[in-house]
Motif scaffolding. Structure first.
Motif, PDB file in Angstrom:
ATOM      1  N   PRO A 396       0.837  -1.206   0.000  1.00 12.50           N
ATOM      2  CA  PRO A 396       0.000   0.000   0.000  1.00 12.50           C
ATOM      3  C   PRO A 396       0.869   1.252   0.000  1.00 12.50           C
ATOM      4  CG  PRO A 396       0.042  -1.013   2.167  1.00 12.50           C
ATOM      5  CD  PRO A 396       0.726  -1.956   1.250  1.00 12.50           C
ATOM      6  N   SER A 397       0.446   2.211  -0.756  1.00 13.49           N
ATOM      7  CA  SER A 397       1.170   3.474  -0.803  1.00 13.49           C
ATOM      8  C   SER A 397       0.737   4.351   0.361  1.00 13.49           C
ATOM      9  CB  SER A 397       0.884   4.201  -2.120  1.00 13.49           C
ATOM     10  OG  SER A 397      -0.490   4.560  -2.174  1.00 13.49           O
ATOM     11  N   LEU A 398       1.609   5.274   0.724  1.00 14.15           N
ATOM     12  CA  LEU A 398       1.278   6.183   1.812  1.00 14.15           C
ATOM     13  C   LEU A 398       0.025   7.003   1.504  1.00 14.15           C
ATOM     14  CD1 LEU A 398       1.859   7.423   4.548  1.00 14.15           C
ATOM     15  CD2 LEU A 398       3.479   8.983   3.436  1.00 14.15           C
ATOM     16  N   GLU A 428       7.465   6.658   8.511  1.00 16.24           N
ATOM     17  CA  GLU A 428       8.828   6.606   9.040  1.00 16.24           C
ATOM     18  C   GLU A 428       9.850   6.510   7.920  1.00 16.24           C
ATOM     19  OE1 GLU A 428       9.039   3.363  11.719  1.00 16.24           O
ATOM     20  OE2 GLU A 428       7.783   4.288  13.281  1.00 16.24           O
ATOM     21  N   GLU A 429       9.437   5.987   6.772  1.00 20.10           N
ATOM     22  CA  GLU A 429      10.366   5.814   5.659  1.00 20.10           C
ATOM     23  C   GLU A 429      10.112   6.804   4.529  1.00 20.10           C
ATOM     24  OE1 GLU A 429       9.928   1.798   4.441  1.00 20.10           O
ATOM     25  OE2 GLU A 429      10.459   0.934   6.392  1.00 20.10           O
ATOM     26  N   THR A 430       9.191   7.741   4.751  1.00 17.30           N
ATOM     27  CA  THR A 430       8.831   8.692   3.691  1.00 17.30           C
ATOM     28  C   THR A 430       8.704  10.091   4.282  1.00 17.30           C
ATOM     29  OG1 THR A 430       7.556   6.937   2.624  1.00 17.30           O
ATOM     30  CG2 THR A 430       7.164   9.189   1.851  1.00 17.30           C
ATOM     31  N   GLU A 431       9.121  11.067   3.545  1.00 16.98           N
ATOM     32  CA  GLU A 431       8.982  12.461   3.973  1.00 16.98           C
ATOM     33  C   GLU A 431       7.531  12.878   3.826  1.00 16.98           C
ATOM     34  OE1 GLU A 431      10.299  15.851   5.697  1.00 16.98           O
ATOM     35  OE2 GLU A 431      11.544  14.105   5.216  1.00 16.98           O
ATOM     36  N   VAL A 436       0.343  16.323   7.947  1.00 13.88           N
ATOM     37  CA  VAL A 436       0.203  14.875   8.114  1.00 13.88           C
ATOM     38  C   VAL A 436       0.887  14.437   9.411  1.00 13.88           C
ATOM     39  CG1 VAL A 436       0.816  12.614   7.168  1.00 13.88           C
ATOM     40  CG2 VAL A 436      -0.023  14.431   5.660  1.00 13.88           C
ATOM     41  N   ARG A 437       2.039  15.005   9.700  1.00 13.16           N
ATOM     42  CA  ARG A 437       2.698  14.656  10.960  1.00 13.16           C
ATOM     43  C   ARG A 437       1.847  15.063  12.156  1.00 13.16           C
ATOM     44  NH1 ARG A 437       7.526  17.344  11.753  1.00 13.16           N
ATOM     45  NH2 ARG A 437       7.366  18.659   9.907  1.00 13.16           N
ATOM     46  N   ALA A 438       1.120  16.172  12.031  1.00 12.01           N
ATOM     47  CA  ALA A 438       0.201  16.593  13.096  1.00 12.01           C
ATOM     48  C   ALA A 438      -0.929  15.577  13.261  1.00 12.01           C
ATOM     49  CB  ALA A 438      -0.374  17.961  12.777  1.00 12.01           C
ATOM     50  N   GLU A 439      -1.478  15.124  12.150  1.00 11.67           N
ATOM     51  CA  GLU A 439      -2.565  14.126  12.219  1.00 11.67           C
ATOM     52  C   GLU A 439      -2.067  12.833  12.846  1.00 11.67           C
ATOM     53  OE1 GLU A 439      -5.545  14.409   8.586  1.00 11.67           O
ATOM     54  OE2 GLU A 439      -3.461  14.556   7.896  1.00 11.67           O
TER      55      GLU A 439
END
Length: 971
Positions: A396-398, A428-431, A436-439
């Motif tokens: 699955p893609s991010l 963890e493996e993708t910028e 999104v980091r807040a969510e």
């Protein structure tokens, strides 16, 4: 005891017959044969040999029975006149055992078995017996070797032949006939044939034991799982103490392997370690090892091949190791049978049995057994949507994971947090961008409980950095609420003020949306509600906060399930405030409105908690119908989303409500589900024990005594006074004693009742103590322990006297009187006890003031006079002379007349008592050679029932007895 003569030998043989099956009984039979040989009486040796043959046949040493039978047959051929009628019958009877015994031994050639069949047929013909038993034996041989055409012919001839004294009992024959249908996969036909045995119409020493065991797989394959469960609980109780029933025991192990009850299957194996190695009956050992392999394969398939399991003594076994060992041993035995038979039929059947697949993921049994397999939720038993989980592909893609997580969160679907966990792992493996980091931080915090405060604060910082000030404020409000949940209520109240003021200002300026604003208002309302619950303060503040929330979202829900959810929860908060204020009626109404909103928004799982609250309020108000409705709704709304412990609690509450209105069968179903889900939740020793306690009680109410006993014994293993109260322990022991009494296990019933009485002895109120002592006395008497029974009755009588309960004091005295008479303790002592019972009644009648109580006491006095008369008549020794007999009968007649007088004074209430005493008096008059007086009493009974309901069974029986009493005088 020393065997000095034939009578003492016969007594010893009878005693040994009553001992449990097994090597000890067999060894005693061998000793008795030696003693019989010393008497130099041919019939004594014949009886001892017959006894030895019987105990071998019903044990694991079945291979030993051929030697005593060969000796008996030789004695018959040499001197048939030494055999009496009974031993002649027995000798021909056990011919059938020899055929079955030879089939069980693979070293006996098939030609020898066929020759034996011919010998049996010849001897039966000479003795004038039907060929029914011969054809039955032929059917067994043909079926064993797989000659199904011959088996069909023999089966038909078996049923066509006349039944005579050599035919097996009806129960055993029906077992064999149903087994033929079972072998041919005609499951319904097999169960139909077995019906009379299962219903108790036919029984014997080993039936319905084997029919119940044989029926298990048939019922499972027909989907009749409730009956299968009942047959397992009922049947295993019968099989457990009988060593010779290894084949039936194997059927129960197989049932466990096929129904997800692997742990119970292991418990069964642990109870019978000798079954792995006893070689006296190879065929049943082969069958046992086959189901052991089946069970071990099941465990291995569940990833538990390394689990320690019970097996043959001498080493430690894992499931994987035992699976291989059992399969090899079983197939080696099958190969020996097939080599003897010249077919592959036994091995083919065995491989098919070992290759069976489970017929149920888990069939709850009601008895405790730890789950051996990973828990997988079965299909829900009520209409509910299937659990919705994050959509996944191979890689699955991010963006796909993120879209799915947002969809689940926006619609408040279950498993949303799991979806966000998958997003976090992929991120963890993708910028990813700041929002999104807040969510991710926000939703991770939601799953952390009290530990989530820091993450909520971090989420707020990230939302603010991403330009979403409203969501940042909402995250800080959530952090404040988590502080309240952690017990930091003052800190939470202080922390919520700033987010609250800021969100209102932003919302007024259209700088944030209604969702974020509602989130903050909800957090504030929740914190204020915590203050109400924890400190009983601030109810007005909390209500204002809730109404402010409702004013915001009340008319804005529409298709936005988040806002509908906020409105429904707000309505539920108002309900809690009403309940806090003591307004249960308003609280119930508001809770129902909240649940309706959740269900209308297709969020029924959120309604479960509030339906439970409705049920509790309804129960307090005595509205049991509404309580039942709410609990059913909670189960329906929750579906598969309710955690196992929650499902257990709901089913248990519903069981208690449903059982309270008398629906014991449905209540038992809910208690069974409660026990199952408690086990799944790891609550076997607490919630599960209580559920089993309730289940046992409901089964007892339905008179399903064997099932109830199994369940109650399982409950007792976990019921503890410190967690459930000693009242629960006493009640379980009490119910178990009732079950055991109904099952004829009187000694065990007495033990349970005495154990319960010992606990109740320390209670301030002594009624239960007295009742249990009285019941224990009944059981002790039925168990053949008169001295112990008298002690228990005496104890109960003292308690009844102390409590002023004359009725039961009198009954204990009457019971002691009958015990004294039956045990030879002395007729005089028995008469004295009965006279004491009469005096107690008469004395109480002199002082009682209440008319209703006086009427009840008069009835007790009438019954006591009646029993006194019976006792006097029966206390005459067999060798008494005529004057002594007449004296006893006259005294008995006086007591009967007193009973007639007492019952007569009670009018219609005493009618049946009066007529019963009148008839008893009539028979005494007849025995005293006074036919006219006997006839007068008979006519008095007929007159008493003039115009009575002819359908009344008592009326019919009394009229018939009166006419019978009249017959001698009319002649």
């Amino acid at each position: 005891m020393e065997i000095a003569d034939f009578d003492s030998l016969r007594h010893a043989l009878a005693e040994n017959s009553e001992e449990p099956e097994g090597p000890a009984r067999n060894a005693r039979a061998e000793q008795l044969l030696v003693a019989a040989e010393k008497l130099d009486i041919p019939l004594a040796v014949i009886e001892a040999l017959g006894h030895q043959l019987k105990v071998y046949n019903y044990s694991s040493e079945k291979d030993k029975m051929f030697v005593p039978f060969a000796r008996l047959l030789r004695m018959w051929d040499e001197r048939p006149e030494d055999f009496d009628e009974y031993e002649t019958h027995s000798l021909h009877w056990v011919f059938k055992w020899m055929t079955a015994g030879m089939l069980d031994q693979p070293h006996v050639p098939l030609a020898s078995i066929e020759k034996w069949l011919g010998e049996m047929e010849h001897r039966y013909r000479l003795a004038g017996h039907s060929e029914r038993a011969v054809r039955g034996a032929e059917f067994s041989v043909a079926g064993h070797v797989g000659d199904l055409a011959r088996a069909e012919r023999a089966y038909t001839a078996w049923l066509a032949a006349d039944r005579d004294r050599m035919a097996d009992c009806h129960a055993c024959e029906l077992h064999g006939q149903g087994g033929w249908h079972l072998r041919n996969d005609r499951y319904a036909e097999a169960l139909e044939v077995w019906g009379p045995v299962l219903d108790g119409e036919y029984s014997c020493a080993h039936e319905p034991h084997t029919v119940l065991a044989s029926s298990l797989v048939a019922l499972l394959r027909l989907g009749r799982v409730d009956e299968a469960r009942a047959h397992h609980l009922r049947g295993f109780r019968l099989v457990r103490p009988m060593e010779s029933m290894r084949g039936a025991y194997a059927d129960h192990v197989e049932f466990c392997a096929l129904t997800g009850n692997e742990a119970r299957g292991l418990e069964l194996l642990a109870e019978r370690p000798a079954y792995f190695t006893d070689t006296g009956q190879p065929r049943s050992r082969m069958e046992f090892l086959a189901v052991v392999a089946l069970l071990m394969d099941r465990l291995t398939g569940l990833g538990l091949g390394g689990q320690r399991v019970p097996g043959p003594v001498g080493r430690a076994w894992t499931a994987g190791e035992l699976a291989g060992h059992a399969r090899v041993e079983a197939l080696e035995l099958a190969a020996r049978f097939d080599a003897r038979n010249g077919t592959s039929y036994v091995g083919d059947q065995l491989r098919e049995r070992m290759a069976q697949r489970p017929l149920a993921d888990r069939l709850p049994l009601g008895v405790r057994a730890a789950r051996t397999a990973p828990v997988g939720l079965p299909a829900p038993d009520v209409a509910a949507p299937a659990p919705e989980r994050p959509e996944q592909s191979e890689q699955p893609s991010l963006p796909a994971l993120l879209a799915e997580a947002r969809r689940l969160s926006d619609t408040l679907r279950p498993h949303a947090l799991e979806a966000w966990a998958a997003v976090a792992e992929a991120a963890e493996e993708t910028e990813v961008d700041t929002y999104v980091r807040a969510e991710i931080a926000d939703h991770t915090a939601m799953g952390r409980g009290p530990e989530g405060v820091g993450l909520f604060e971090r989420a707020a910082e990230l939302y603010a950095a991403a330009g979403d000030e409203g969501e940042a404020i909402a995250a800080r409000a959530r952090a404040a609420y988590v502080r309240a949940l952690s017990g930091e209520l003052d800190e939470a109240l202080a922390a919520i003020d700033e987010p609250y003021d800021r969100i209102l200002a932003l919302y007024a300026d259209d700088a944030t949306g209604v969702r974020q604003t509602a989130s903050v208002l909800m957090s504030r309302a929740r914190i204020l509600m915590r203050r109400v619950h924890e400190r009983s303060a601030g109810a007005e503040d909390a209500e204002r906060a809730v109404r402010e929330l409702l004013a915001l979202v009340g008319g804005r829900g529409g298709s936005d399930v988040r806002l509908v959810s906020r409105a429904a929860e707000g309505r539920a908060m108002l309900a809690e405030l009403a309940e806090h204020a003591g307004d249960g009626e308003r609280a119930g109404k508001l809770f129902r409105q909240a649940t309706a909103q959740f269900v209308g928004a297709e969020l029924p799982w959120f309604a479960v908690e509030y339906e439970v609250r409705v049920a509790a309020l309804a129960h307090e108000q005595g509205d049991l119908a509404e309580a039942e409705r709410a609990l059913r709704a909670a189960l329906e709304h929750g579906g598969p989303y309710v955690e196992p412990v929650g499902r257990a609690q709901l089913h248990l509450q519903l069981a208690e409500v449903v059982g309270g209105r008398g629906a014991a069968a449905e209540a038992a179903e809910h208690a069974l589900e409660a026990a199952h889900w408690a086990d799944e939740a790891g609550e076997s020793g607490t919630l599960g024990a209580w559920a089993r306690h309730q289940l046992g009680g409901f089964l007892l109410r339905q008179e399903r005594f064997a099932e109830a006993a199994e369940v109650l014994e399982s409950a007792l293993a976990d019921l503890r006074a410190e967690t459930h109260g000693d009242g629960a322990v006493v009640q379980t022991q009490w119910w178990l004693g009732d079950c055991l009494s109904e099952l004829g296990e009187h000694r065990a019933a007495a033990e349970r009742r005495l154990q319960a009485a010992e606990i109740a002895r320390h209670w301030p109120e002594q009624h239960d103590h007295a009742t249990l002592a009285h019941l224990a006395a009944e059981s002790l008497g039925n168990a053949g322990l008169p001295a112990e029974a008298d002690q228990a009755y005496t104890r109960a009588g003292e308690l009844w006297r102390a409590m002023g309960n004359v009725h039961f004091l009198v009954r204990s005295l009457r019971a002691r009187a009958w015990l004294a008479l039956r045990t030879g303790a002395g007729a005089q002592g028995a008469r004295q006890l009965m006279a004491d019972a009469v005096r107690e009644c008469e004395s109480a009648l002199e002082t009682v003031g209440d008319p209703a109580a006086a009427e009840r006491l008069a009835g007790e006095l009438g019954h006591t006079h009646r029993q006194f008369g019976d006792l006097l008549a029966r206390s005459v020794p067999e060798d008494a002379d005529d004057p002594a007999i007449r004296e006893a009968f006259e005294a008995a007649l006086a007591e009967m007349a007193a009973a007639v007088s007492v019952f007569g004074a009670l009018g219609e209430e005493g009618l049946h008592g009066r007529t019963g005493a009148e008839l008893a008096a009539g028979w005494l008059e007849a025995d005293l050679s006074r036919p006219a007086d006997a006839a007068a009493r008979a006519r008095a009974v007929l007159d008493a029932y003039e115009g009575a309901d002819p359908a009344d069974e008592t009326v019919r029986a009394r009229r018939a007895e009166a006419r019978q009493l009249l017959e001698p005088t009319e002649e």
